[in-house]
Design a protein around this motif. Structure first.
Motif, short mmCIF file in Angstrom:
data_model
loop_
_atom_site.label_atom_id
_atom_site.label_comp_id
_atom_site.label_asym_id
_atom_site.label_seq_id
_atom_site.Cartn_x
_atom_site.Cartn_y
_atom_site.Cartn_z
N ALA A 85 30.20 -52.91 -66.53
CA ALA A 85 29.26 -53.68 -65.54
C ALA A 85 30.17 -54.08 -64.23
O ALA A 85 29.45 -53.93 -63.29
CB ALA A 85 28.91 -55.25 -66.24
N GLU A 86 31.33 -54.35 -64.25
CA GLU A 86 32.05 -54.58 -63.21
C GLU A 86 32.15 -53.34 -62.13
O GLU A 86 32.06 -53.34 -60.98
CB GLU A 86 33.47 -55.27 -63.36
N ALA A 87 32.18 -52.21 -62.82
CA ALA A 87 32.47 -50.91 -62.18
C ALA A 87 31.09 -50.58 -61.63
O ALA A 87 30.97 -50.13 -60.55
CB ALA A 87 33.10 -49.86 -63.22
N PHE A 88 29.86 -50.93 -62.51
CA PHE A 88 28.71 -50.47 -61.87
C PHE A 88 28.32 -51.48 -60.67
O PHE A 88 27.94 -50.80 -59.68
CB PHE A 88 27.73 -50.82 -62.90
N GLY A 89 28.55 -52.59 -60.68
CA GLY A 89 28.26 -53.60 -59.62
C GLY A 89 29.20 -53.26 -58.43
O GLY A 89 28.54 -53.45 -57.34
N SER A 220 25.98 -45.56 -62.27
CA SER A 220 25.96 -45.10 -63.69
C SER A 220 27.35 -44.39 -63.95
O SER A 220 28.05 -44.52 -65.00
CB SER A 220 24.93 -44.75 -64.05
N ALA A 221 27.51 -43.42 -63.26
CA ALA A 221 28.74 -42.65 -63.26
C ALA A 221 30.00 -43.39 -63.15
O ALA A 221 30.96 -43.11 -63.93
CB ALA A 221 28.95 -41.64 -62.10
N ALA A 222 30.33 -44.29 -62.32
CA ALA A 222 31.14 -45.20 -62.32
C ALA A 222 31.38 -46.37 -63.52
O ALA A 222 32.56 -46.41 -63.99
CB ALA A 222 31.13 -46.04 -60.82
N ARG A 224 30.55 -45.23 -66.45
CA ARG A 224 30.87 -44.15 -67.83
C ARG A 224 32.37 -43.89 -67.21
O ARG A 224 32.85 -43.56 -68.36
CB ARG A 224 29.95 -43.11 -67.56
N ALA A 225 32.77 -43.93 -66.19
CA ALA A 225 34.22 -43.64 -65.99
C ALA A 225 34.86 -44.72 -66.41
O ALA A 225 36.30 -44.41 -66.81
CB ALA A 225 34.61 -43.22 -64.52
N ALA A 226 34.59 -46.07 -66.31
CA ALA A 226 35.24 -46.96 -66.87
C ALA A 226 35.42 -47.32 -68.27
O ALA A 226 36.31 -47.98 -68.67
CB ALA A 226 34.66 -48.41 -66.04
N THR A 227 34.50 -46.65 -69.01
CA THR A 227 34.35 -46.93 -70.53
C THR A 227 33.83 -45.98 -71.07
O THR A 227 32.65 -45.37 -70.48
CB THR A 227 34.06 -48.35 -70.94
N ASN A 228 34.06 -45.53 -72.22
CA ASN A 228 33.19 -44.55 -73.10
C ASN A 228 32.10 -45.45 -73.67
O ASN A 228 31.90 -46.39 -73.96
CB ASN A 228 34.18 -43.81 -74.13
N GLU A 229 31.20 -44.40 -74.13
CA GLU A 229 29.81 -44.98 -74.82
C GLU A 229 29.29 -45.85 -74.14
O GLU A 229 28.31 -46.62 -74.63
CB GLU A 229 30.26 -45.39 -76.15
#
Length: 766
Positions: A85-89, A220-222, A224-229
């Motif tokens: 969520a932090e990476a997305f934001g 969304s790509a960021a 997914r890069a921060a964590t799997n699944e």
């Protein structure tokens, strides 16, 4: 008037039109730079509602959703969810982002707690009211005093019955909470971080680019890069609007370019010269530019669907230029200005009939249709003026005859005519079979959903988002009205008391109402008196057990709607509070977990409640569509009668030869829709109106010129290009335009095939 005077006036008009076209070019540059485009398909529907309160409710609900985008970010565990969520934001708020984040604030929650704390005794849930009537309540409250989580005697004495935390839990919902400064919702066996975004772009004034979708995809790509699944769900009105804008822009290019290529190919095959192609293309460009400019000046903006529809104008506006070159090719020795004077009456009649057919679209009170009508009529008029004023000056030499033009012109001589022989009777029998089987199969569909379609993946995400969050539906709701704010709140409470029974019977997931957070003053006083009575007994009993004097009870204060509206705590529910509208006060109650099969039971919840009514916007708009479909059908029949009268005045007893082909083609097109399983909609009836205006022209030209190959060449080229233009419109992903285009594809093709069969056998025949 001498030839020199006529030539001078014609030249002056040509120069004046050049200045007008230059002004169009300037306006076009300004228009496309600002891109004042509207992609809201609801603009196709009537915008005026006589009921001011209902109109205000619809507008308030729409305004509350047009800029909001909701995002859920979830992962198998909370630590991973938080990182994602932090990476997305962080990514979605990067440089040049089209979004602003509506942050969840701990201060806002603390402010809400402080705001309501002074009124807590007047705030009860239905379950708490029943709890206070239980004789065991006093003993249970005393037992809480000695429980490990009581927080000491001071904390217990502030809320001895433990009502305050339970009230907040009921308001917030079982799934919604805060964690590490983020909103969290529980669903699908995981905790989701909830992010609320606000589009910086006007929701329905997009430029056809994927600004919002691309920003969400990058975020969304960021994540997914921060964590799997990680799983990301997005939804909101701006995403649907952008998808419509992107699709419309693609269709404008496809349909417009396809129509232009078809016209260019036909003109080249017929005249084998670049000059007709360039001149006809110039008239089309001027016509489309005029359509855009006039529509923008009249309405202030242009709907994207108007551009999609207007792209098909290419197939109609080129008729004037083709008629000119076909006549010039057949009679090369006639001077250009003399030829134009001969053609003007027929071309002018064709312009009037076609423009009237397009303007007939504007009879219905649909803003989108009125735009289409103005766009098309203005575009046709501009193309006609371009041909009439410029072509005699620009066309210095008649085009050479071509094999294609000769073949098309001569084909009329071999076209079958109606006669009292077996081929005619066989064809009539086949037509009767098609009508007898197809017409009974023709269904009618006035459902609002037939007007629009969002991408399936976007609809799937929207549905999933609604299930997780339990979002209410804005399409069906209860409208509550009264003489003042207090009466509205009292009537709303009577409604929610009934809705509570539907929730218990699994017919409803829940509701959202202002009185959940702002009860009526009467209910606040009643609940406060009930709480004070029970708390008084509890505190007295506790004082007796502890050997202390009973503490005095603080007086309860009533929360007013003015104080509530002035505080930020009311912001999420303000769209539901209509306030005073034309002397009446109103509010809206939205429903959660709506089961479409239970709509009649929900509607019955308003029975017998004064000032409460059920509003089903989808059913209401579908009823409006049905009403105008019937009305347009009546206009269509009146149009056929008026055309028949006009033809009789011009052709006498031969008028049926120009009228019947269009009527027969229209009826056959409806039967073929039945064969294909395509339902008839309002837009199908409007297409029939347009078919009347365009199709009768073919009969008029063939009656006027009978077996003239040049006239048949012009009719065939015009019909073919119009057929291609509307055939491409049938490929539109917008259901309304698809229905419109398919109806005209069938109708125009049939009228072109049928009309020559009704030619008189000889010049003297009647």
């Amino acid at each position: 008037m001498t030839e020199a005077t006529h030539r001078a006036r014609w030249k002056a008009l040509a120069w004046a039109w050049l200045l007008a076209v230059a002004a169009l070019a300037v306006h076009q540059a300004d228009f496309w730079r600002e891109a004042r485009l509207d992609s809201d398909v609801m603009a196709l529907l009537p915008g005026e509602i006589d009921d001011a309160l209902l109109k205000a409710a619809n507008a308030r609900l729409a305004a509350g959703a047009t800029q909001q985008v909701v995002v859920l970010v979830g992962a198998p565990d909370w630590a991973a969810t938080r990182r994602a969520a932090e990476a997305f934001g962080a990514r979605v708020m990067g440089s040049g982002s089209p979004f602003a984040v509506v942050a969840a604030s701990e201060d806002a929650l603390e402010g809400a707690l402080a705001f309501y704390a002074g009124h807590r005794q007047g705030l009860l849930t239905p379950a708490q009211r029943a709890q206070l009537d239980d004789p065991r309540t006093v003993e249970l409250a005393l037992a809480r005093l000695y429980s490990p989580g009581a927080g000491g005697f001071g904390a217990w004495r502030e809320d001895p019955l433990g009502l305050w935390p339970a009230w907040w839990q009921d308001r917030a919902g079982a799934a919604l909470s805060t964690r590490d400064g983020q909103l969290v919702v529980r669903g699908e066996s995981r905790d989701w971080a909830l992010l609320r975004l606000e589009s910086r772009m006007p929701a329905f004034q997009l430029d056809g680019e994927r600004h919002l979708r691309d920003a969400l995809d990058r975020a969304s790509a960021a994540a997914r890069a921060a964590t799997n699944e990680v799983d990301v769900i997005t939804g909101g009105v701006p995403l649907h609007a952008e998808a419509a804008a992107v699709r419309a822009r693609t269709e404008v290019g496809t349909i417009g370019l396809g129509s232009l290529i078809a016209v260019v190919a036909l003109v080249w095959l017929a005249f084998r010269s670049p000059r007709p192609i360039l001149m006809v293309s110039a008239s089309l460009l001027v016509g489309c530019a005029a359509g855009v400019s006039v529509t923008a000046l009249v309405f202030g903006q242009v709907h994207l669907l108007t551009l999609v529809f207007g792209a098909s104008l290419v197939g109609v506006a080129e008729d004037y230029g083709i008629h000119w070159f076909a006549s010039r090719q057949a009679q090369p020795d006639v001077p250009p200005r003399t030829m134009m004077r001969r053609l003007l009456p027929a071309l002018g009649l064709a312009l009037v009939t076609s423009a009237l057919a397009y303007l007939a679209l504007g009879i219905a009170p649909f803003p989108g249709l009125r735009q289409m009508a103005v766009f098309s009529a203005a575009g046709l008029a501009a193309a006609f003026i371009t041909v009439a004023l410029w072509f005699p000056w620009l066309d210095g030499a008649a085009p050479r005859p071509s094999a294609f033009a000769r073949a098309v012109g001569r084909s009329l001589l071999h076209w079958p005519r109606l006669s009292n022989h077996w081929p005619t009777w066989l064809a009539a029998g086949a037509v009767l079979v098609v009508l007898a089987i197809g017409l009974p199969r023709l269904a009618v569909n006035d459902d609002l959903r037939s007007l629009q379609s969002s991408p399936p993946d976007l609809l799937a995400q929207e549905a999933r988002l609604g299930r997780v969050l339990g979002l209410p539906s804005p399409a069906q709701y209860f409208l509550v009205e009264g003489e003042d704010a207090e009466q509205v709140r009292e009537r709303e409470e009577a409604l929610t008391d009934r809705l509570a029974t539907l929730v218990e019977n699994d017919g409803l997931g829940g509701w959202r109402a202002v009185t959940d957070w702002l009860p009526s003053s009467a209910r606040q006083r009643e609940d406060a008196a009930r709480v004070q009575a029970v708390e008084g007994r509890v505190l007295a009993r506790a004082a007796e057990l502890l050997g202390e004097a009973p503490a005095p009870t603080e007086p309860a204060t009533t929360l007013s709607h003015a104080d509530w509206l002035a505080h930020p705590v009311s912001e999420p529910l303000r769209p539901l509070w209509l306030g005073a509208v034309d002397g009446r006060w109103g509010s809206v109650v939205l429903l959660e977990g709506l089961d479409p099969g239970r709509l009649p039971a929900l509607a019955a919840a308003a029975d017998g409640l004064p000032g409460v009514r059920w509003v089903d916007r989808s059913a209401t708009i579908s009823g409006v569509l049905a009403h105008y479909r019937h009305q347009m059908s009546a206009w269509l029949l009146a149009g056929y009668a008026a055309v028949a009268l006009a033809l009789w005045l011009r052709f006498g007893r031969r008028a049926w030869r120009a009228w019947l082909p269009t009527a027969l083609a229209a009826t056959l097109s409806l039967a073929l829709l039945g064969w294909l399983g395509v339902p008839l909609q309002l837009f199908g009836v409007l297409a029939q109106l347009l078919l009347l205006g365009v199709g009768v022209d073919y009969g008029i030209f063939l009656l006027e010129h009978r077996d003239d190959p040049a006239s048949w060449l012009a009719v065939s080229l015009g019909a073919a290009s119009t057929l291609l233009a509307f055939g491409l419109l049938a490929l539109s992903a917008t259901p309304a335009l698809h229905s419109f285009g398919l109806t005209l594809l069938l109708g125009i093709g049939l009228v072109w095939l049928i009309t020559p069969c009704f030619r008189p056998a000889a010049p003297a025949a009647t």
